[in-house]
Design a protein around this motif. Sequence first.
Motif, PDB file in Angstrom:
ATOM      1  N   THR A  48       0.832  -1.203   0.000  1.00 25.55           N
ATOM      2  CA  THR A  48       0.000   0.000   0.000  1.00 25.55           C
ATOM      3  C   THR A  48       0.866   1.253   0.000  1.00 25.55           C
ATOM      4  O   THR A  48       0.608   2.197  -0.753  1.00 25.55           O
ATOM      5  N   TYR A  49       1.892   1.262   0.832  1.00 25.67           N
ATOM      6  CA  TYR A  49       2.785   2.417   0.911  1.00 25.67           C
ATOM      7  C   TYR A  49       3.444   2.687  -0.429  1.00 25.67           C
ATOM      8  O   TYR A  49       3.442   3.815  -0.929  1.00 25.67           O
ATOM      9  N   PHE A  50       4.021   1.663  -1.043  1.00 25.60           N
ATOM     10  CA  PHE A  50       4.718   1.876  -2.300  1.00 25.60           C
ATOM     11  C   PHE A  50       3.764   2.131  -3.457  1.00 25.60           C
ATOM     12  O   PHE A  50       4.118   2.840  -4.401  1.00 25.60           O
ATOM     13  N   LYS A  55       2.150   6.287  -7.122  1.00 20.69           N
ATOM     14  CA  LYS A  55       1.046   7.070  -7.689  1.00 20.69           C
ATOM     15  C   LYS A  55       1.289   8.563  -7.489  1.00 20.69           C
ATOM     16  O   LYS A  55       0.991   9.370  -8.362  1.00 20.69           O
ATOM     17  N   GLU A  56       1.848   8.939  -6.337  1.00 20.51           N
ATOM     18  CA  GLU A  56       2.134  10.344  -6.043  1.00 20.51           C
ATOM     19  C   GLU A  56       3.225  10.884  -6.977  1.00 20.51           C
ATOM     20  O   GLU A  56       3.172  12.032  -7.407  1.00 20.51           O
ATOM     21  N   ASN A  57       4.208  10.068  -7.296  1.00 18.65           N
ATOM     22  CA  ASN A  57       5.305  10.500  -8.162  1.00 18.65           C
ATOM     23  C   ASN A  57       4.865  10.678  -9.605  1.00 18.65           C
ATOM     24  O   ASN A  57       5.512  11.389 -10.367  1.00 18.65           O
ATOM     25  N   LYS A  58       3.776  10.063 -10.008  1.00 16.32           N
ATOM     26  CA  LYS A  58       3.283  10.188 -11.385  1.00 16.32           C
ATOM     27  C   LYS A  58       2.395  11.401 -11.596  1.00 16.32           C
ATOM     28  O   LYS A  58       1.987  11.673 -12.715  1.00 16.32           O
ATOM     29  N   LYS A  59       2.060  12.131 -10.532  1.00 20.00           N
ATOM     30  CA  LYS A  59       1.201  13.309 -10.683  1.00 20.00           C
ATOM     31  C   LYS A  59       1.914  14.354 -11.523  1.00 20.00           C
ATOM     32  O   LYS A  59       3.087  14.646 -11.320  1.00 20.00           O
TER      33      LYS A  59
END
Length: 62
Positions: A48-50, A55-59
């Motif tokens: 879940t963390y990764f 997902k956050e890095n792809k924003k």
Amino acid sequence: MIAQVISLLQKVNIEEKMKNAPDNSYEIGVVIGTYLPFIVLIIIAYFTYFYFKKKENKKPLD
């Protein structure tokens, strides 16, 4: 509050179960049954963390 309730539910006297075990395979089953839920939760937390970190890095940057 919830953590205290969970803690009370998880208190298992493993030593007593080991002492009263009919054979070694029962002891192995008790150990696996005791630690397996924690291992599964750690694995779920890890993925879940990764997942959310990826997902956050792809924003896109605004």
